[in-house]
Design a protein around this motif. Structure first.
Motif, PDB file in Angstrom:
ATOM      1  N   ARG A   1       0.924  -1.313   0.165  1.00 39.64           N
ATOM      2  CA  ARG A   1      -0.014   0.075   0.136  1.00 39.64           C
ATOM      3  C   ARG A   1       0.690   1.226  -0.025  1.00 39.64           C
ATOM      4  O   ARG A   1       0.411   2.286  -0.613  1.00 39.64           O
ATOM      5  CB  ARG A   1      -0.960   0.093   1.132  1.00 39.64           C
ATOM      6  CG  ARG A   1      -2.040  -1.149   1.059  1.00 39.64           C
ATOM      7  CD  ARG A   1      -2.673  -1.141   2.517  1.00 39.64           C
ATOM      8  NE  ARG A   1      -2.232  -1.664   3.592  1.00 39.64           N
ATOM      9  CZ  ARG A   1      -2.793  -1.980   4.485  1.00 39.64           C
ATOM     10  NH1 ARG A   1      -4.159  -1.505   4.839  1.00 39.64           N
ATOM     11  NH2 ARG A   1      -2.206  -2.599   5.567  1.00 39.64           N
TER      12      ARG A   1
ATOM     13  N   THR B   1       1.499   3.406  -3.144  1.00 42.01           N
ATOM     14  CA  THR B   1       0.528   4.172  -3.503  1.00 42.01           C
ATOM     15  C   THR B   1       0.541   5.563  -2.789  1.00 42.01           C
ATOM     16  O   THR B   1       0.548   6.796  -3.161  1.00 42.01           O
ATOM     17  CB  THR B   1      -0.913   3.542  -3.572  1.00 42.01           C
ATOM     18  OG1 THR B   1      -0.958   2.430  -4.436  1.00 42.01           O
ATOM     19  CG2 THR B   1      -2.102   4.555  -3.740  1.00 42.01           C
TER      20      THR B   1
ATOM     21  N   ARG C   1      -0.130  14.445  -6.033  1.00 43.75           N
ATOM     22  CA  ARG C   1      -1.457  14.891  -5.787  1.00 43.75           C
ATOM     23  C   ARG C   1      -1.460  15.924  -4.532  1.00 43.75           C
ATOM     24  O   ARG C   1      -1.954  16.881  -4.633  1.00 43.75           O
ATOM     25  CB  ARG C   1      -2.544  13.661  -5.153  1.00 43.75           C
ATOM     26  CG  ARG C   1      -3.891  14.233  -5.558  1.00 43.75           C
ATOM     27  CD  ARG C   1      -4.844  12.947  -5.545  1.00 43.75           C
ATOM     28  NE  ARG C   1      -4.580  12.126  -6.707  1.00 43.75           N
ATOM     29  CZ  ARG C   1      -5.045  10.827  -6.981  1.00 43.75           C
ATOM     30  NH1 ARG C   1      -5.868  10.328  -6.079  1.00 43.75           N
ATOM     31  NH2 ARG C   1      -4.944  10.386  -8.300  1.00 43.75           N
TER      32      ARG C   1
ATOM     33  N   GLU D   1      -5.127   1.782 -14.365  1.00 43.49           N
ATOM     34  CA  GLU D   1      -4.506   2.446 -13.482  1.00 43.49           C
ATOM     35  C   GLU D   1      -5.325   2.743 -12.152  1.00 43.49           C
ATOM     36  O   GLU D   1      -5.066   2.401 -10.965  1.00 43.49           O
ATOM     37  CB  GLU D   1      -3.721   3.511 -13.586  1.00 43.49           C
ATOM     38  CG  GLU D   1      -2.568   3.819 -12.519  1.00 43.49           C
ATOM     39  CD  GLU D   1      -1.336   4.318 -13.029  1.00 43.49           C
ATOM     40  OE1 GLU D   1      -0.587   3.742 -13.808  1.00 43.49           O
ATOM     41  OE2 GLU D   1      -0.477   5.384 -12.474  1.00 43.49           O
TER      42      GLU D   1
ATOM     43  N   ARG E   1      -5.332   1.234  -8.512  1.00 48.03           N
ATOM     44  CA  ARG E   1      -4.936   2.152  -7.413  1.00 48.03           C
ATOM     45  C   ARG E   1      -6.086   1.770  -6.267  1.00 48.03           C
ATOM     46  O   ARG E   1      -5.700   1.835  -5.001  1.00 48.03           O
ATOM     47  CB  ARG E   1      -4.809   3.268  -7.758  1.00 48.03           C
ATOM     48  CG  ARG E   1      -4.379   4.449  -6.815  1.00 48.03           C
ATOM     49  CD  ARG E   1      -4.417   5.752  -7.175  1.00 48.03           C
ATOM     50  NE  ARG E   1      -2.979   5.550  -7.897  1.00 48.03           N
ATOM     51  CZ  ARG E   1      -2.321   6.664  -8.713  1.00 48.03           C
ATOM     52  NH1 ARG E   1      -3.302   7.673  -8.882  1.00 48.03           N
ATOM     53  NH2 ARG E   1      -1.225   6.775  -9.219  1.00 48.03           N
TER      54      ARG E   1
ATOM     55  N   ASN F   1      -5.072  -1.846  -4.818  1.00 47.46           N
ATOM     56  CA  ASN F   1      -3.966  -1.608  -4.056  1.00 47.46           C
ATOM     57  C   ASN F   1      -4.090  -1.230  -2.501  1.00 47.46           C
ATOM     58  O   ASN F   1      -3.636  -1.665  -1.588  1.00 47.46           O
ATOM     59  CB  ASN F   1      -2.751  -1.108  -4.676  1.00 47.46           C
ATOM     60  CG  ASN F   1      -1.438  -1.419  -4.207  1.00 47.46           C
ATOM     61  OD1 ASN F   1      -1.139  -2.223  -3.706  1.00 47.46           O
ATOM     62  ND2 ASN F   1      -0.665  -0.185  -3.896  1.00 47.46           N
ATOM     63  N   GLN F   2      -4.892  -0.171  -2.592  1.00 45.45           N
ATOM     64  CA  GLN F   2      -5.491   0.583  -1.243  1.00 45.45           C
ATOM     65  C   GLN F   2      -6.285  -0.138  -0.441  1.00 45.45           C
ATOM     66  O   GLN F   2      -6.085  -0.395   0.596  1.00 45.45           O
ATOM     67  CB  GLN F   2      -5.556   1.914  -1.422  1.00 45.45           C
ATOM     68  CG  GLN F   2      -4.814   2.869  -2.037  1.00 45.45           C
ATOM     69  CD  GLN F   2      -5.224   4.085  -2.328  1.00 45.45           C
ATOM     70  OE1 GLN F   2      -5.120   5.262  -1.486  1.00 45.45           O
ATOM     71  NE2 GLN F   2      -6.104   4.331  -3.651  1.00 45.45           N
TER      72      GLN F   2
ATOM     73  N   GLU G   1     -11.327   7.951  -8.530  1.00 45.17           N
ATOM     74  CA  GLU G   1      -9.671   8.249  -9.030  1.00 45.17           C
ATOM     75  C   GLU G   1      -9.502   8.316 -10.187  1.00 45.17           C
ATOM     76  O   GLU G   1      -8.432   9.439 -10.864  1.00 45.17           O
ATOM     77  CB  GLU G   1      -9.347   6.748  -8.603  1.00 45.17           C
ATOM     78  CG  GLU G   1      -7.757   6.607  -8.782  1.00 45.17           C
ATOM     79  CD  GLU G   1      -6.763   7.746  -8.117  1.00 45.17           C
ATOM     80  OE1 GLU G   1      -7.334   8.114  -6.987  1.00 45.17           O
ATOM     81  OE2 GLU G   1      -5.959   8.026  -8.481  1.00 45.17           O
TER      82      GLU G   1
ATOM     83  N   LEU H   1      -9.184  11.845 -11.640  1.00 48.20           N
ATOM     84  CA  LEU H   1      -8.072  12.801 -11.171  1.00 48.20           C
ATOM     85  C   LEU H   1      -6.893  12.328 -12.108  1.00 48.20           C
ATOM     86  O   LEU H   1      -5.924  12.965 -12.229  1.00 48.20           O
ATOM     87  CB  LEU H   1      -7.837  12.468 -10.005  1.00 48.20           C
ATOM     88  CG  LEU H   1      -8.889  12.729  -8.616  1.00 48.20           C
ATOM     89  CD1 LEU H   1      -8.277  12.448  -7.396  1.00 48.20           C
ATOM     90  CD2 LEU H   1      -8.870  14.315  -8.727  1.00 48.20           C
ATOM     91  N   ILE H   2      -6.956  11.399 -12.898  1.00 45.62           N
ATOM     92  CA  ILE H   2      -5.844  11.097 -13.870  1.00 45.62           C
ATOM     93  C   ILE H   2      -6.112  10.753 -15.258  1.00 45.62           C
ATOM     94  O   ILE H   2      -5.097  10.673 -16.210  1.00 45.62           O
ATOM     95  CB  ILE H   2      -5.018   9.664 -13.025  1.00 45.62           C
ATOM     96  CG1 ILE H   2      -5.938   8.485 -13.341  1.00 45.62           C
ATOM     97  CG2 ILE H   2      -4.491   9.962 -11.770  1.00 45.62           C
ATOM     98  CD1 ILE H   2      -5.364   7.176 -12.636  1.00 45.62           C
TER      99      ILE H   2
ATOM    100  N   SER I   1      -4.090  12.753 -17.611  1.00 46.58           N
ATOM    101  CA  SER I   1      -2.826  13.082 -17.428  1.00 46.58           C
ATOM    102  C   SER I   1      -1.846  12.552 -18.411  1.00 46.58           C
ATOM    103  O   SER I   1      -2.367  12.138 -19.614  1.00 46.58           O
ATOM    104  CB  SER I   1      -2.403  12.095 -15.835  1.00 46.58           C
ATOM    105  OG  SER I   1      -2.274  10.806 -16.223  1.00 46.58           O
TER     106      SER I   1
END
Lengths: 181, 552
Positions: A97, A100, A108, B230, B234, B237-238, B269, B272-273, B276
């Motif tokens: 984790r 990230t 950010r 991604e 993400r 992963n969190q 999420e 926000l990307i 990019s």
């Protein structure tokens, strides 16, 4: 919070691509605050001892926060104006984790200060960590592990995807269009 | 196919150097086995029952003849003369020595191959429809997108230590031959208002908690492919669970949040990307797509009629092979040949070094020098001129790769099982071999029609037993091997999970039980047009239960 795998100061760490002496002191929540010096404390302690630690900073000593892998980047971002350093404590190297968290803190939340990793740091992970914006590494164990970490920073000279060190490969340079085969 | 440029080559070369260094440190005792394990796993190196096992990546299953020869050379030089095609379109070797693995990786790198991320809790080899580029029902070739995903996922610094492994599959066709609905992310190429994009499916998978994917986006414009993936990774992963490895796959997170809840987090999420640097450029699409341009086909008359006529000829063997193992090609005059790696009595997916060399030669002379490995553990010669099918059949027959059983019940998937794997509870290969020998009757197999049989030696489901029309799961009962039968699964566009029919059978009764299931179907189907899975969906489990257990 128990600190099973933290190395004690003074120690040598890998920082900004070099092996350097480091004197930051990791404090457990029950450890007495030393009179002087740079200290790393848990998020809980940072909040409960807010005034004392702010005064300490005012007196020219630095304060850092040691986050766990449970803490999100958002949580960390709310603490940034109280600290000089953010350390990510990794209880087990496989708990990814923090990659990230590190990246979001940089990308950010615009964190520019030292972003350190400590705990169960495996030398071979530092290439990825560095790409995610971590610039200081406490590597536990014998000296050769630290040296392996230094070497691992340069494992790959190119990367495909964008991260803190570079944009995605396809936006950086023209790549030749190979003939069909 | 994709050709490495200098940068791609440098990356795999540096990977070899890195692993050589890691093995050296391990052998000197500078890193513990506990620390070495994730490092070797990210190079596909497992510790099995008797030896290490090395899994080599075959991106979306595609190989050149040169690469196939290298795989044969590795089998001969470093292994016991064979390799094993896997359900991720990869190949694995069962007997390498640790000290040799850096050299094997160097051999692979010399032909633009590697074993990167073929294991470990990271993004694995992206799989695709094995008929990519040649299928008649294809909207677009998925392989350029797979290659773009491969590059993005290779050494992705943020996602190398995920809660659990992560598998992505892409199909560009209406029929789903890539089992996208049982992947962590399944992508289907779709078109909306003349624009190409993807339908995004997440949270499929097998193992202990089998799940069919949930749809989280109807249409994702193609330039957002990487930013959206991604965002999914993400969030995973969190928030994916890390307290229990059996509840760590993304499907469990999607279960917990619900498809809507999960989608909400991903979209937040992504917002926000999405604009990019992750946004893909037309130039990059063109660059990669240029590598997958069609081969220089000759202009030939349509051959569908000619192939059908040949299949009715007096040579039964050739005729059967044409009917079962040859598929229509989108280009007139060409055919697709499925190479059966399921010989009667053999271990599904095993190929010898000599067979690999033979395939490499045949691809070179008859199919533009390419072969594709399928997730059903076979191989494809995608571009064979229909007028040369007999030569190909003869050569494949000599190689022992022409069993005319594609799509039939003996074209089964089987995991390595207890013969190799230390997770397994029971053997898979001997069961597969007995089934294949028992049912070795072409007329009977063709009468049964399209029927998928999938065998796993444990609950981790490497043999995909949940999505077989018939699934067999090996279990251990007080030290004895037993096998559960599951019915009604499908890995295709009508994906469904099979259900356990009843108590498990001992090893010496499982083949007989399977025969009873097949006999019941033959007796009671409305017509040969009613497939096994359609029959099961119509009649349900009850008649099968009665047949299997009534006398007990």
């Amino acid at each position: 919070m128990p600190l099973p795998k933290l190395t004690s100061a003074p120690r040598t760490i890998l920082k900004s691509g070099k092996l350097v002496a480091d004197a930051w002191v990791h404090l457990g929540d029950d450890d007495a605050l030393p009179a002087t010096g740079d200290v790393l404390v848990s998020r809980e302690r940072l909040l409960t001892q807010a005034e004392e630690l702010a005064a300490r900073r005012g007196a020219g000593h630095r304060v850092g926060v040691r986050l766990t892998t449970e803490d999100s980047a958002q949580t960390a971002a709310e603490l940034l104006d109280r600290v000089d350093l953010v350390a990510l404590y990794v209880p087990k190297f496989a708990d990814g984790r923090f990659f990230t968290t590190a990246r979001l803190l940089r990308e950010r939340h615009g964190y520019q200060g030292e972003l350190r990793v400590c705990g169960d740091v495996v030398p071979d992970q530092v290439f990825y960590m560095h790409r995610c914006g971590i610039d200081a590494f406490e590597v536990p164990g014998p000296r050769y592990r630290l040296e392996a970490a230094l070497k691992a920073l340069g494992t790959f000279s190119e990367s495909y995807q964008g991260a803190l060190d570079s944009g995605p490969r396809y936006r950086r340079a023209r790549r030749s269009i190979a003939r069909a085969s | 196919m994709y050709q490495y440029d200098a940068i791609d080559q440098q990356i795999v070369d540096e990977r070899v150097a890195q692993f050589r260094d890691q093995v050296g440190r391990r052998l000197r005792g500078e890193i513990t086995e506990n620390e070495f394990k994730p490092l070797r796993l990210q190079n596909g190196l497992y510790m099995q029952m008797h030896a290490y096992m090395l899994r080599v990546a075959i991106p979306y299953g595609l190989l050149s003849s040169e690469q196939v020869r290298k795989l044969a050379h590795i089998a001969r030089t470093y292994d016991r003369g064979y390799g094993h095609f896997t359900t991720r379109q990869n190949i694995q070797y069962n007997w390498p020595r640790l000290v040799d693995v850096p050299d094997i990786l160097a051999e692979l790198a010399s032909v633009q191959m590697h074993a990167i991320q073929t294991s470990g809790n990271c993004v694995r080899n992206t799989t695709a429809d094995h008929l990519a580029g040649v299928a008649r029902d294809e909207i677009e070739d998925p392989r350029p997108y797979c290659e773009i995903i491969r590059q993005w996922s290779t050494f992705h610094p943020e996602f190398a230590f995920l809660p659990r492994k992560f598998k992505i599959a892409v199909t560009g066709s209406r029929s789903d031959r890539a089992a996208v609905r049982v992947h962590d992310i399944g992508l289907r190429i779709v078109e909306q208002n003349g624009e190409r994009g993807f339908e995004v499916l997440v949270g499929g998978g097998l193992g202990r908690t089998p799940r069919v994917t949930r749809k989280i986006r109807e249409f994702l414009p193609r330039e957002h492919l990487l930013s959206y993936i991604e965002a999914v990774l993400r969030v995973y992963n969190q928030h994916g669970r890390r307290d229990n490895k059996y509840k760590a796959r993304i499907k469990i997170l999607v279960d917990a949040l619900g498809a809507d809840g999960f989608r909400e987090q991903v979209e937040a999420e992504w917002a926000l990307i999405k604009d990019s640097a992750l946004r893909l450029t037309d130039e990059e699409f063109e660059r990669v797509r240029g590598h997958f341009a069609p081969p220089p086909y000759r202009t030939l008359p349509d051959s569908d009629g000619a192939v059908a006529a040949m299949s009715l000829g007096t040579d039964r063997g050739f005729g059967n092979w044409l009917k079962q193992n040859v598929k229509p090609h989108k280009v007139p005059g060409y055919s697709i040949v499925i190479v059966s790696c399921k010989p009667t009595g053999g271990a599904p997916g095993d190929v010898t070094a000599d067979q690999l060399d033979g395939l490499a030669n045949l691809a070179e002379t008859h199919s533009f020098g390419k072969i594709t490995v399928t997730h059903t553990q076979n191989a494809v010669l995608a571009d064979v001129e229909s007028s040369r099918l007999r030569e190909v059949w003869q050569r494949l027959t000599e190689l022992g790769l022409a069993n005319p059983n594609i799509g039939t019940v003996t074209d089964m998937i089987a995991c390595p099982g207890l013969d190799y794997c230390n997770l397994a509870n029971a053997r898979s290969i001997p069961v597969a071999q007995r089934i294949s020998t028992t049912l070795d009757n072409a007329d009977y197999l063709y009468d049964l029609g399209d029927l998928s049989l999938k065998i796993s030696g444990c609950i981790n489901a490497c043999g995909h037993h949940h999505v077989g029309n018939i699934g067999i799961l090996g279990i251990d009962k007080s030290g004895e091997e037993f096998y559960q039968l599951m019915l009604g699964g499908s890995a295709g566009e009508d994906a469904s999970l099979g259900k356990i029919i009843g108590r498990a059978f001992p090893s010496d009764e499982i083949v007989e039980a399977l025969e009873q299931v097949l006999a019941l179907y033959i007796e009671r189907r409305t017509s040969p047009e009613e497939s096994f899975v359609a029959f099961y969906r119509r009649v349900g489990a009850a008649p099968f239960k009665e047949r299997l257990y009534a006398s007990a």
